[in-house]
Write a protein that holds these residues in place. Structure first.
Motif, PDB file in Angstrom:
ATOM      1  N   THR A   1       0.836  -1.203   0.000  1.00 27.98           N
ATOM      2  CA  THR A   1       0.000   0.000   0.000  1.00 27.98           C
ATOM      3  C   THR A   1       0.872   1.254   0.000  1.00 27.98           C
ATOM      4  OG1 THR A   1      -1.616  -1.244   1.277  1.00 27.98           O
ATOM      5  CG2 THR A   1      -1.902   1.141   1.204  1.00 27.98           C
ATOM      6  N   THR A   2       1.861   1.283   0.911  1.00 28.60           N
ATOM      7  CA  THR A   2       2.760   2.442   0.981  1.00 28.60           C
ATOM      8  C   THR A   2       3.518   2.617  -0.340  1.00 28.60           C
ATOM      9  OG1 THR A   2       3.070   1.987   3.322  1.00 28.60           O
ATOM     10  CG2 THR A   2       4.640   3.496   2.303  1.00 28.60           C
ATOM     11  N   ALA A   3       3.981   1.497  -0.893  1.00 29.86           N
ATOM     12  CA  ALA A   3       4.773   1.566  -2.126  1.00 29.86           C
ATOM     13  C   ALA A   3       3.949   2.183  -3.255  1.00 29.86           C
ATOM     14  CB  ALA A   3       5.254   0.172  -2.510  1.00 29.86           C
ATOM     15  N   LEU A   4       2.697   1.791  -3.364  1.00 30.17           N
ATOM     16  CA  LEU A   4       1.859   2.335  -4.440  1.00 30.17           C
ATOM     17  C   LEU A   4       1.585   3.818  -4.213  1.00 30.17           C
ATOM     18  CD1 LEU A   4      -0.559  -0.708  -4.950  1.00 30.17           C
ATOM     19  CD2 LEU A   4       1.305   0.026  -6.450  1.00 30.17           C
ATOM     20  N   GLU A   5       1.427   4.218  -2.927  1.00 35.24           N
ATOM     21  CA  GLU A   5       1.274   5.648  -2.606  1.00 35.24           C
ATOM     22  C   GLU A   5       2.519   6.435  -3.009  1.00 35.24           C
ATOM     23  OE1 GLU A   5      -1.425   4.835   1.389  1.00 35.24           O
ATOM     24  OE2 GLU A   5       0.517   5.839   1.612  1.00 35.24           O
ATOM     25  N   VAL A   6       3.676   5.862  -2.708  1.00 35.29           N
ATOM     26  CA  VAL A   6       4.943   6.547  -3.018  1.00 35.29           C
ATOM     27  C   VAL A   6       5.120   6.672  -4.531  1.00 35.29           C
ATOM     28  CG1 VAL A   6       7.465   6.242  -2.943  1.00 35.29           C
ATOM     29  CG2 VAL A   6       6.117   6.021  -0.849  1.00 35.29           C
ATOM     30  N   LEU A   7       4.701   5.639  -5.266  1.00 37.88           N
ATOM     31  CA  LEU A   7       4.772   5.724  -6.734  1.00 37.88           C
ATOM     32  C   LEU A   7       3.893   6.858  -7.234  1.00 37.88           C
ATOM     33  CD1 LEU A   7       4.691   2.223  -8.452  1.00 37.88           C
ATOM     34  CD2 LEU A   7       6.536   3.905  -8.405  1.00 37.88           C
ATOM     35  N   GLU A   8       2.735   7.002  -6.595  1.00 32.73           N
ATOM     36  CA  GLU A   8       1.769   8.030  -6.982  1.00 32.73           C
ATOM     37  C   GLU A   8       2.300   9.426  -6.679  1.00 32.73           C
ATOM     38  OE1 GLU A   8      -1.724   8.959  -8.786  1.00 32.73           O
ATOM     39  OE2 GLU A   8      -1.004   6.914  -8.397  1.00 32.73           O
ATOM     40  N   SER A   9       2.810   9.603  -5.439  1.00 34.33           N
ATOM     41  CA  SER A   9       3.204  10.945  -4.992  1.00 34.33           C
ATOM     42  C   SER A   9       4.659  11.277  -5.348  1.00 34.33           C
ATOM     43  CB  SER A   9       3.055  11.030  -3.467  1.00 34.33           C
ATOM     44  OG  SER A   9       4.019  10.200  -2.848  1.00 34.33           O
ATOM     45  N   GLY A  10       5.484  10.254  -5.539  1.00 31.41           N
ATOM     46  CA  GLY A  10       6.905  10.484  -5.790  1.00 31.41           C
ATOM     47  C   GLY A  10       7.667  10.863  -4.534  1.00 31.41           C
ATOM     48  N   GLU A  11       6.978  10.816  -3.378  1.00 33.97           N
ATOM     49  CA  GLU A  11       7.608  11.273  -2.136  1.00 33.97           C
ATOM     50  C   GLU A  11       8.252  10.117  -1.377  1.00 33.97           C
ATOM     51  OE1 GLU A  11       5.544  13.746   1.133  1.00 33.97           O
ATOM     52  OE2 GLU A  11       5.042  14.651  -0.815  1.00 33.97           O
TER      53      GLU A  11
END
Lengths: 272, 104
Positions: free
Chosen positions: B61-71
């Motif tokens: 879940t976190t990884a997909l969020e990071v891919l989305e935000s780039g953060e």
């Protein structure tokens, strides 16, 4: 186009060259990277590639610490103050060390060696089987080994011995004094971390006597795990391979485990 | 992350966006040491692991969020007084995982 940093890392790992990747993970410039790769030869010195460090002093400190983490390979985080000072916690940097796989040299092209090669591969060792007899030392008999060397084991160990270190293992499975005494003597001349020799309790006593006759002292004899392996009551070549590899692990972790060397009962378990 | 290099290369060549999650620190008893890593592609494919299976779902879940935000960020899993740590390790340890886009 210049290769990506990850491509440089991958090339070093494939070539078996130690590498350390430093990544800023908190504090500022998060994601900045510094890659240190060892040179092809000891004298050529490491190569450094840095990307994304606005603070030059911090970059210099990370470069110094990454280079130090090449050998022995050290993975972990470090905190730095501003300008790379050691007394602050403004920045957190993660250092990941990439070491070439440890080596296991198996002396003697016997059935036990084939099973040991398989189990050692599972544990990530780069496996060499060495025997002077070309009819036995074939890749067809040892498909799991990375390398099958037809040579006198003592001569082969003398040739590659300088590269052996604490993570590596030499397992002498010939149980033939003609081969195993010179092989053990040659292995003792290296810094190999684990050295074991297979044989019955009588063979082990006989070998110890021959080793002493060959000038091996008590301190060196204490490095030799013989009979090789943990006291698991192993019966098959595969079970014996597990007993040996488990002893190699315990040797590296420094755990006290029931080695065959410390017991005096029968080596092989009784069925039923 | 040494065992992920083949997967990372495959994804890089295919032009697939990937997030990389690496264990950077552990406290107490944790199943995998610093350096354990897991990669998650934009399609939700997973390679590697960061624990014994306890926190991998949350890392995806976190990884997909990071891919989305780039953060890029560090996420912590384990026992804590902080109610925010909903996902824990049954072994009682704590792992700190750095998650970033694999764009380097």
């Amino acid at each position: 186009m210049a290769p990506l940093l990850s491509e440089d890392l991958e090339a070093a790992v494939r070539a078996g060259r130690p590498a350390v990747l430093a990544t800023a993970i908190a504090g500022g410039a998060v994601g900045a990277k510094l890659l240190v790769t060892a040179g092809d030869r000891p004298e050529s010195g490491p190569t450094v590639r840095a990307d994304g460090w606005p603070d030059r002093a911090l970059e210099a400190a990370v470069r110094r610490d990454a280079t130090a983490a090449l050998t022995p390979a050290a993975t972990g985080t470090r905190r730095y103050g501003r300008e790379g000072r050691l007394d602050g916690d403004d920045h957190t940097v993660f250092f990941e060390a990439f070491a070439p796989p440890p080596r296991m040299i198996i002396v003697g092209a016997v059935d036990f060696s084939a099973a040991l090669a398989r189990v050692a591969k599972v544990l990530g060792f780069r496996v060499t089987v060495c025997d002077a007899r070309p009819a036995f030392a074939t890749t067809a008999r040892f498909p799991a080994a990375d390398e099958v060397v037809v040579d006198w084991p003592d001569r082969h160990l003398a040739a590659v011995g300088a590269a052996l270190g604490p993570r590596d293992a030499v397992c002498v499975l010939t149980h033939d004094a003609k081969f195993d005494v010179p092989a053990v003597v040659a292995a003792l001349a290296t810094d190999v971390g684990y050295l074991g020799a297979m044989g019955s309790r009588r063979t082990t006593e006989d070998r110890a006597r021959r080793l002493r006759d060959a000038g091996v002292d008590d301190a060196d004899l204490a490095r030799l795990m013989a009979p090789i392996g943990l006291d698991l009551g192993a019966r098959t070549p595969e079970e014996t391979a597990v007993a040996i590899c488990a002893e190699v692990i315990a040797h590296q972790t420094g755990r006290a485990v029931p080695s065959l060397r410390a017991s005096d009962g029968p080596i092989h378990g009784l069925p039923g | 992350m040494q065992d992920l290099l083949d997967d990372l290369r495959r994804w890089r060549r295919a032009g697939t966006r990937v997030a990389l999650a690496r264990v950077v620190d552990v406290d107490g008893s944790a199943p995998r040491p610093a350096g354990a890593a897991m990669a998650v592609s934009e399609h939700g494919e997973v390679a590697g692991s960061v624990s014994g299976g306890c926190v991998e779902g949350a890392v995806v879940t976190t990884a997909l969020e990071v891919l989305e935000s780039g953060e890029r960020r560090v996420v912590t899993f384990g026992y804590s007084d902080d109610e925010a740590f909903a996902v824990g390790l049954t072994c009682g340890g704590t792992v700190h995982v750095f998650v970033e886009p694999f764009d380097w």
